[in-house]
Design a protein around this motif. Structure first.
Motif, PDB file in Angstrom:
ATOM      1  N   VAL A  60       0.204   7.747  -6.782  1.00  8.53           N
ATOM      2  CA  VAL A  60      -0.847   8.983  -7.170  1.00  8.53           C
ATOM      3  C   VAL A  60      -0.024  10.041  -7.808  1.00  8.53           C
ATOM      4  O   VAL A  60       0.793  10.718  -6.680  1.00  8.53           O
ATOM      5  CB  VAL A  60      -1.416   9.244  -5.877  1.00  8.53           C
ATOM      6  N   ARG A  61      -0.219  10.652  -8.565  1.00 13.41           N
ATOM      7  CA  ARG A  61       0.532  11.582  -9.374  1.00 13.41           C
ATOM      8  C   ARG A  61      -0.274  12.880  -9.505  1.00 13.41           C
ATOM      9  O   ARG A  61       0.149  14.199  -9.358  1.00 13.41           O
ATOM     10  CB  ARG A  61       0.987  11.389 -10.815  1.00 13.41           C
ATOM     11  N   THR A  62      -1.507  12.800 -10.155  1.00 19.31           N
ATOM     12  CA  THR A  62      -2.440  13.998 -10.423  1.00 19.31           C
ATOM     13  C   THR A  62      -3.371  14.254  -9.277  1.00 19.31           C
ATOM     14  O   THR A  62      -3.869  15.210  -9.067  1.00 19.31           O
ATOM     15  CB  THR A  62      -3.186  13.952 -11.584  1.00 19.31           C
ATOM     16  N   GLY A  63      -3.924  13.194  -8.544  1.00 18.45           N
ATOM     17  CA  GLY A  63      -4.728  13.246  -7.617  1.00 18.45           C
ATOM     18  C   GLY A  63      -6.297  13.025  -7.862  1.00 18.45           C
ATOM     19  O   GLY A  63      -7.211  13.072  -7.372  1.00 18.45           O
ATOM     20  N   ASP A  64      -6.458  12.919  -9.390  1.00 16.58           N
ATOM     21  CA  ASP A  64      -7.590  12.422  -9.907  1.00 16.58           C
ATOM     22  C   ASP A  64      -8.029  11.134  -9.614  1.00 16.58           C
ATOM     23  O   ASP A  64      -7.467  10.131  -9.257  1.00 16.58           O
ATOM     24  CB  ASP A  64      -7.569  12.427 -11.330  1.00 16.58           C
ATOM     25  N   VAL A  65      -9.509  11.222  -9.273  1.00 14.28           N
ATOM     26  CA  VAL A  65     -10.265  10.082  -8.808  1.00 14.28           C
ATOM     27  C   VAL A  65     -11.215   9.522  -9.922  1.00 14.28           C
ATOM     28  O   VAL A  65     -11.982  10.497 -10.449  1.00 14.28           O
ATOM     29  CB  VAL A  65     -11.030  10.350  -7.491  1.00 14.28           C
ATOM     30  N   VAL A 123      -7.257   5.953  -8.259  1.00 14.93           N
ATOM     31  CA  VAL A 123      -6.589   7.377  -7.971  1.00 14.93           C
ATOM     32  C   VAL A 123      -5.617   7.334  -8.601  1.00 14.93           C
ATOM     33  O   VAL A 123      -4.533   6.543  -8.459  1.00 14.93           O
ATOM     34  CB  VAL A 123      -6.332   7.753  -6.353  1.00 14.93           C
ATOM     35  N   ALA A 132       0.447   3.867  -2.719  1.00 13.32           N
ATOM     36  CA  ALA A 132       0.086   5.345  -2.527  1.00 13.32           C
ATOM     37  C   ALA A 132       0.967   6.305  -3.504  1.00 13.32           C
ATOM     38  O   ALA A 132       0.701   7.375  -3.849  1.00 13.32           O
ATOM     39  CB  ALA A 132      -0.095   5.769  -0.958  1.00 13.32           C
ATOM     40  N   GLN A 135     -12.555   2.831  -6.586  1.00 19.17           N
ATOM     41  CA  GLN A 135     -11.843   3.891  -7.269  1.00 19.17           C
ATOM     42  C   GLN A 135     -10.638   3.693  -7.503  1.00 19.17           C
ATOM     43  O   GLN A 135      -9.808   3.123  -6.989  1.00 19.17           O
ATOM     44  CB  GLN A 135     -11.924   5.156  -6.030  1.00 19.17           C
ATOM     45  N   ARG A 190       0.728  -1.263   0.030  1.00 21.95           N
ATOM     46  CA  ARG A 190      -0.174  -0.142  -0.006  1.00 21.95           C
ATOM     47  C   ARG A 190       0.854   1.162  -0.117  1.00 21.95           C
ATOM     48  O   ARG A 190       0.587   2.277  -0.644  1.00 21.95           O
ATOM     49  CB  ARG A 190      -0.845   0.069   1.377  1.00 21.95           C
ATOM     50  N   VAL A 191       2.100   1.182   0.666  1.00 25.13           N
ATOM     51  CA  VAL A 191       2.938   2.385   0.595  1.00 25.13           C
ATOM     52  C   VAL A 191       3.338   2.573  -0.866  1.00 25.13           C
ATOM     53  O   VAL A 191       3.215   3.633  -1.388  1.00 25.13           O
ATOM     54  CB  VAL A 191       4.120   1.993   1.529  1.00 25.13           C
ATOM     55  N   LEU A 194      -3.426   3.793  -7.643  1.00 26.16           N
ATOM     56  CA  LEU A 194      -4.011   3.362  -6.312  1.00 26.16           C
ATOM     57  C   LEU A 194      -5.531   2.931  -6.459  1.00 26.16           C
ATOM     58  O   LEU A 194      -5.987   3.672  -7.044  1.00 26.16           O
ATOM     59  CB  LEU A 194      -3.988   4.743  -5.339  1.00 26.16           C
TER      60      LEU A 194
END
Lengths: 321, 321, 321, 321
Positions: free
Chosen positions: C47-52, C320, C44, C318, C40-41, C299
């Motif tokens: 995640v580059r853009t934070g889009d979901v 991410v 996480a 989702q 999971r680390v 993610l």
């Protein structure tokens, strides 16, 4: 009957009064076989005033079920309401609907949540149900045998009210009080009424009236209650009645007379006799009327909903006087 | 009646036959007021053989509802099954249960999914329902006025079957065919039966038989159907009947005779007359029996479930012959 | 693998890849054991853009279920609506409510009606489920073993999209087309992405896109579909992934490659491997985005609802990015 | 703020902090607009160990709802069980099923029965909801505006735990205790954590722990509870957070500080700010872990189910540490 009733007592009574096979290997009617069309002709002739009394409690969220009772009260939800059409600027008032405005609703209910018939698939004993069918015939798809639909065109006949508190001179029977053949017979004699083949016998204990007086159901459903005891079984079996109902949540005395058997009378009446049992009947108005009229017999009707594979059915039983 | 019926036709008929206020400002019984106890005494006297016929279709997932009909078929789910107790090594066979083995079930259903009564809160016109109550009296909490419970102790009386295909010499009425007063009267005369105050009139169109012959419901629910037309309204109003039911999903002809009004007969019968309307009645066995007996009247009973605030009710109507 | 797959093929693969006991006799996590916190680390860190992107279809009456699919679409009912408060003269506007006006709702749904996790109690083989527990551990009271709650705090990790039509140069896979290890590997190589321990692999077949193009679900649920074939099982087992989902109603090819076994891949993946399987995932937007980004890892999160004793769970998965 | 808060206080705060129109006339996201993708990149970077904690209570019949709470606990029913296949002589073991044995289940639940998001259509004030939409936009067909689906692809971001009892040196906040800006700020400083735009703030009061210690829910749902007071509103509004959740049934102090307004904080947060509010979150394990780690921020995710027209949604929120 042995001094301390036990599973052995149950097995003895079962052996004595078992109706399995009595009406053939495929029977699913049980004691409704006792009711023949001629009984209905006679029952119809009992109608004198044409008054109807409903013996059902309301189906709503103020019913007797609670978290501990194992069932829940009916949940009534609306699909469309009148207010959908009265809200200012409501899009539902669209002229394209052609003036159509209607309400619609949905009900979610345990089939035995309120006034009800227990079907013959409701109880098993040693993994069998009425007429020897396997309990495995009741799967997640419902009852393949003994479904409540079997009674769908039979539940019209002669009704007899046995008002135990009136006959015994008490306001109500105490919770746990087992009703015996002597009690039933005392009420019958007190009312001056016959009980015979094909009858629907309604047994009032006063237990519902007591809850009503308290102003809350409390543990009415699932808790201690007066009701039929083991001693009533021979009387019931020998009279060849079609059905029997009480004003309690469980037709029998709770707790049971048998420390080792939880619901012995259910086993005997439903599994062994194949008796159609009604519960949570509201007999208050009927008792008052019968007392006033000095007459405890009437046309009785309580058709179950024909739920495919159903175990029980909510009903609105009626006495026509 | 104008050549091309429209909302104006509906308003004219409404003005002529409106029963609002007829039985006082608080009435919620509508045409059940026409049924008086004496009618029941007479109806009971019609019982000759004691045979009972159920007029309900099964309540199950093979019912007529479909994705496009706006309702869904009853969903029957088990809480406990017999197989819970027959599985080898079942923990539920714990001796501490005291031999108790029982099945229990739950039903989820639109109250008008199958054989049913429409209650008087089912339809509105210009934001009002029967007796002038506001549509706002039907909120998400259910019907505060005109709930189906009003009929809870009234639905026992004389039933009359009007078998239209038999009278008209056709196998069934075509979808869309509006039934007029002349059709109803023809059937009445054909059967040699009277229709009068307090009666429950059962109108057979043959539409359900047709679906049965096809072997599938198809668009039976929600689709085109024969049924009452505008011309039937005066006949119905003037005879002062208590209720009326058909073997179709919507008591009236679909599509309607009024291009601009979607369900004009619902408006007239339910909103204006306060008539109790039954739908999806299975009249096949009854029609065959009445024809064989040459007798189209009987004791009829169809008590609705007393759903608090309910709009409609599933029923298992019965004819006792 | 034998030329004509059969129950024997299934048993051979089962023997080879069975994970029963691998994580102890009490394990209920199955392949979620492959997913360790370190994964999971790393996830996480993707995640580059934070889009979901949501991978769920809407939960409503326009879902894919139909009368023949064995399930029904979610039924959404209101307990209170805004219109309860906007109706003129509404009693609910009572000042005693202290200005409180609120809406509330109820949902009735098969837990696997739409985008979902199959839990490990969903399928049995020879009366056993994952890790050798008896099928009898799933009674009417729910799953005593392998309930979907086991995954309640695990469903966050690395997601990988394998877009089969993109890799194979076709608009979609035909219904019935079994997906093999070679197909999965081809897509992996085409995307230039690794698949390894603890991953959630999302397999796009284009089958949902096809239904969307048609403009109706048709037999999407319950009908023929592309999906995993027997040849994919070794690839899936050896990669030690945590979960796998498709854009079809049944993760595997329908009809099955085995004439005598109805759902062989369900047996192998769920019962034998203990794999968490997702179905009816909407992978369209994700596929477009991954193609545009040239990047097929992200993610991923899809926590199931903690339904006590639950077999499956509706989810809103989702990605991410 | 006036000495005795009233509807006037509510209106003053409403005027000051109203977000209607802030994000355009068609906005349905409310405070989720504060959460931008960059916040998620930063939130993902908070993941250090990869441990996941679920913040949901179980969805089952042992939940907090009761007859007086206005909702009911989730009802879980099985469509097929394992025991359907293990019963001796089971017809379902028919070889024609091709070895298929599977379980399936159904859930009936108020969408806000347990751990949940309130959607922006949940509360109205003066017949309007967030962004000025009419309450009439929430009809029996669900929410046409502000449905919970709006948050379907947004609920991933930074979470911050504010453990009030820990900060205030008490075991729990008393029922009725209103939480002010000073309390929230004290906890923030105590933990040494920032609260800023786009955050999901989880406020622990200890009220759920207290119920757990008691060993029964009692009046946890619907009864008195600590929670946000009117004084907290400016703090919440000014920090531009995305969402806020508590371990209580109603995010705000019950009974309210305003004798004449029933749920003033719901009006201010949901209707005026457009804040996404979570309730019945289980923050116990998270609080213990944060205290042990000395770190009160984490990756937070809680995607709602995309219920079409839904008012609220059950969720399984997760903290990834």
């Amino acid at each position: 009957m042995s001094a301390v009733p036990s599973i052995e007592t149950v097995r003895e009574l079962a052996a004595k009064f078992c109706n399995w096979g009595r009406w053939g290997p495929d029977d699913e009617l049980g004691t409704l076989n006792h009711l023949i069309p001629e009984h209905r002709v006679a029952a119809a002739a009992l109608v004198r005033t044409g008054d109807v009394l409903s013996l059902a409690i309301p189906l709503g969220d103020d019913g007797p079920q609670h978290a501990g009772s194992g069932r829940f009260n009916p949940i009534h939800l609306m699909r469309y309401t009148g207010r959908d059409f009265t809200a200012p600027g409501s899009a539902e008032r669209d002229p394209r609907r052609g003036y159509l405005q209607n309400a619609d609703d949905v009900l979610i209910l345990p089939l035995q949540a309120a006034t009800q018939w227990d079907g013959l698939a409701h109880v098993f004993f040693d993994q069998q149900m009425y007429n020897g069918y396997s309990a495995a015939d009741v799967s997640s798809s419902g009852a393949r045998r003994n479904a409540v639909t079997a009674g769908g065109d039979r539940m019209v006949g002669r009704g007899v009210l046995l008002d135990l508190p009136a006959a015994l001179g008490v306001p109500y029977l105490e919770a746990g009080r087992p009703v015996g053949a002597d009690d039933l017979e005392a009420a019958r004699v007190h009312h001056g009424v016959e009980v015979g083949p094909g009858d629907f016998v309604l047994v009032r204990t006063g237990h519902m009236a007591r809850a009503r007086e308290r102003g809350e159901w409390g543990d009415y459903a699932g808790g201690p209650a007066p009701g039929l005891g083991l001693e009533s079984v021979p009387w019931i079996a020998e009279r060849c009645i079609a059905g029997l109902a009480t004003d309690t949540w469980s037709v029998e005395a709770i707790p049971a007379q048998t420390p080792d058997v939880t619901c012995p009378v259910h086993i005997l009446l439903i599994v062994m006799l194949g008796l159609w049992v009604g519960e949570i009947f509201d007999l208050e108005a009927l008792a008052a009327r019968c007392a006033a009229d000095g007459r405890h017999e009437f046309l009785f009707l309580a058709p179950p909903l024909p739920v495919t594979g159903g175990i029980g059915s909510p009903i609105n039983p009626q006495a026509v006087l």
